[in-house]
Scaffold this active site. Sequence first.
Site, short mmCIF file in Angstrom:
data_model
loop_
_atom_site.label_atom_id
_atom_site.label_comp_id
_atom_site.label_asym_id
_atom_site.label_seq_id
_atom_site.Cartn_x
_atom_site.Cartn_y
_atom_site.Cartn_z
N TRP A 160 0.71 -1.05 -0.08
CA TRP A 160 -0.01 0.00 0.03
C TRP A 160 0.87 1.20 -0.04
O TRP A 160 1.78 1.37 0.59
CB TRP A 160 -0.88 -0.11 1.31
CG TRP A 160 -1.81 -1.21 1.33
CD1 TRP A 160 -2.81 -1.30 0.40
CD2 TRP A 160 -1.54 -2.35 2.44
NE1 TRP A 160 -3.34 -2.82 0.86
CE2 TRP A 160 -2.73 -3.12 1.85
CE3 TRP A 160 -0.76 -2.40 3.38
CZ2 TRP A 160 -2.79 -4.17 2.73
CZ3 TRP A 160 -0.99 -3.43 3.98
CH2 TRP A 160 -1.90 -4.51 3.70
N HIS A 215 -6.08 0.26 5.63
CA HIS A 215 -6.99 -0.87 5.71
C HIS A 215 -7.69 -0.87 7.21
O HIS A 215 -7.31 -0.23 7.99
CB HIS A 215 -6.31 -2.31 5.35
CG HIS A 215 -5.27 -2.80 6.19
ND1 HIS A 215 -4.51 -3.90 6.19
CD2 HIS A 215 -4.34 -1.99 7.13
CE1 HIS A 215 -3.64 -3.95 7.00
NE2 HIS A 215 -3.40 -2.75 7.66
N ARG A 269 -5.26 5.36 0.75
CA ARG A 269 -4.30 5.00 -0.27
C ARG A 269 -3.77 6.15 -1.17
O ARG A 269 -4.74 6.71 -1.68
CB ARG A 269 -4.33 3.57 -0.85
CG ARG A 269 -4.63 2.61 0.22
CD ARG A 269 -5.03 1.18 -0.37
NE ARG A 269 -5.45 0.39 0.61
CZ ARG A 269 -5.87 -0.95 0.35
NH1 ARG A 269 -5.65 -1.38 -0.98
NH2 ARG A 269 -6.20 -1.90 1.26
N GLN A 275 -14.23 -0.34 3.63
CA GLN A 275 -13.95 -1.71 3.93
C GLN A 275 -14.58 -2.06 4.99
O GLN A 275 -15.14 -1.25 5.97
CB GLN A 275 -12.24 -2.06 4.34
CG GLN A 275 -11.48 -1.79 2.93
CD GLN A 275 -10.08 -2.53 3.33
OE1 GLN A 275 -9.70 -2.58 4.73
NE2 GLN A 275 -9.17 -2.63 2.43
N VAL A 332 -2.58 -13.40 8.23
CA VAL A 332 -3.26 -14.54 8.31
C VAL A 332 -2.42 -15.70 7.75
O VAL A 332 -1.67 -15.62 6.90
CB VAL A 332 -4.92 -14.46 7.51
CG1 VAL A 332 -5.71 -13.79 8.31
CG2 VAL A 332 -4.44 -13.86 6.16
N ALA A 383 -10.35 -14.02 10.01
CA ALA A 383 -10.55 -12.65 9.68
C ALA A 383 -10.65 -12.54 8.26
O ALA A 383 -10.47 -13.38 7.31
CB ALA A 383 -9.18 -12.03 10.01
N1 DAH Z 1 -6.51 -5.88 4.96
C1 DAH Z 1 -6.53 -6.30 3.58
C2 DAH Z 1 -6.53 -5.29 2.36
O1 DAH Z 1 -6.64 -4.05 2.74
C3 DAH Z 1 -7.63 -7.18 3.35
C4 DAH Z 1 -7.71 -8.43 4.05
C5 DAH Z 1 -7.18 -9.54 3.59
C6 DAH Z 1 -8.21 -8.34 5.37
C7 DAH Z 1 -7.12 -10.55 4.36
C8 DAH Z 1 -8.09 -9.48 6.28
C9 DAH Z 1 -7.72 -10.59 5.39
O2 DAH Z 1 -8.67 -9.35 7.36
O3 DAH Z 1 -7.77 -11.98 6.35
O4 DAH Z 1 -5.97 -5.62 1.64
#
Ligand code: DAH
Length: 351
Positions: free
Chosen positions: A159, A179, A206, A220, A263, A319
């Site tokens: 990002w 995010h 971003r 989001q 994750v 998540a």
């Molecule tokens: N935070 C990531 C993004 O902004 C999106 C995301 C991916 C959130 C995987 C999650 C996850 O909780 O498990 O691209």
Amino acid sequence: MSTESSLEGLREQALAALASASDEAGLEHWRISFFGRQDGRVTALLRSIGNLPNDEKAKFGAAVNGLKAELESAFEARKDALKRTALASLTTEAALDVTLPGRPQVLGRLHPVTQTMRDCLKAFGDMGFRIAEGPEVEWDRYNFDGVRIPEDHPARDMWDTIWVNTLIDGKRKMLLRTHTSPNQVRVLERTPEPPIRVVVPGKCYRQEATDATHEWMLTQIEGLAVDEGVRMTDLKGVLYQWARLIFGSDRKIIFHHSYFPFVEPGVEMAMDCFICRGDGRDCGTCHGTGWIEILGAGMVHPEIIDNAGYDSSKVTGFAFGIGVERVALLRWGIEDIRNFYGNDVRFLAQF
Ligand code: DAH
């Protein structure tokens, strides 16, 4: 001249004068000259009754009162007639068409991204998720370090970040969050015991060169479920149910392996393409694959669970992160994400 003929003459004069009175001022002039309290001609006759010899009084009195009553009702009739013609000419001259429909009130409605956000939150709410919130101006230790993206880690390059110019210990440590994932850490930190089931909606920022699928501000929803025995199948079940509620029960979904630092394992969920319905051949929207990626997800990294004071050998979690604009694009087949914030009411009024 007999009394009768002089009364008859007065009657004719009065009626003629009334007929030629053509407006309110003319009517008032007529009223004063015949019925005025001082010099009205009929008033004078009425007054003279008292001076007549008794044998003439009754007959003359009846005749004058008869005349008075006749002229009064002629006056009222003339007044009415003039009022009606004035009204009629008003409607034709001013071309006032009272049958035209009124102008409708313009009613506002919720922005398509807000509608989509609310529908998603409702879907997760029905599955037992609570709504939590976190700050848009975030510390780098939550946005990055806390979700296993340390300084100088190449994952920070995923990002382009908008930093706040304030220096703390000689460094810029605050940013517009890229995010909603920092809220995984925030919620874990402030919840002393599992279970946790939250969704965290919010705006993220971003430094993007905007195009049809990228905006510098995006919305989001972060999801987090932590408890003993939470498994990958729980993640799949929850996201599948959400997809059916938002996109309809006939849509198909698929999970692909993917990488996100916070994750393990990480996945991307894709849905059958809404244009070619999964066929893929010559489809520009899904680039021939038949699938469109809609979100990132995975099992919360054990390190994040341990850092929050839980025991990752007992407690597990999943998540996910949903881009709400992307869901709205797919839901309605919108081609350009920039439409959402272009402020053109012709676009917005369609949803
Ligand atoms: N935070 C990531 C993004 O902004 C999106 C995301 C991916 C959130 C995987 C999650 C996850 O909780 O498990 O691209």
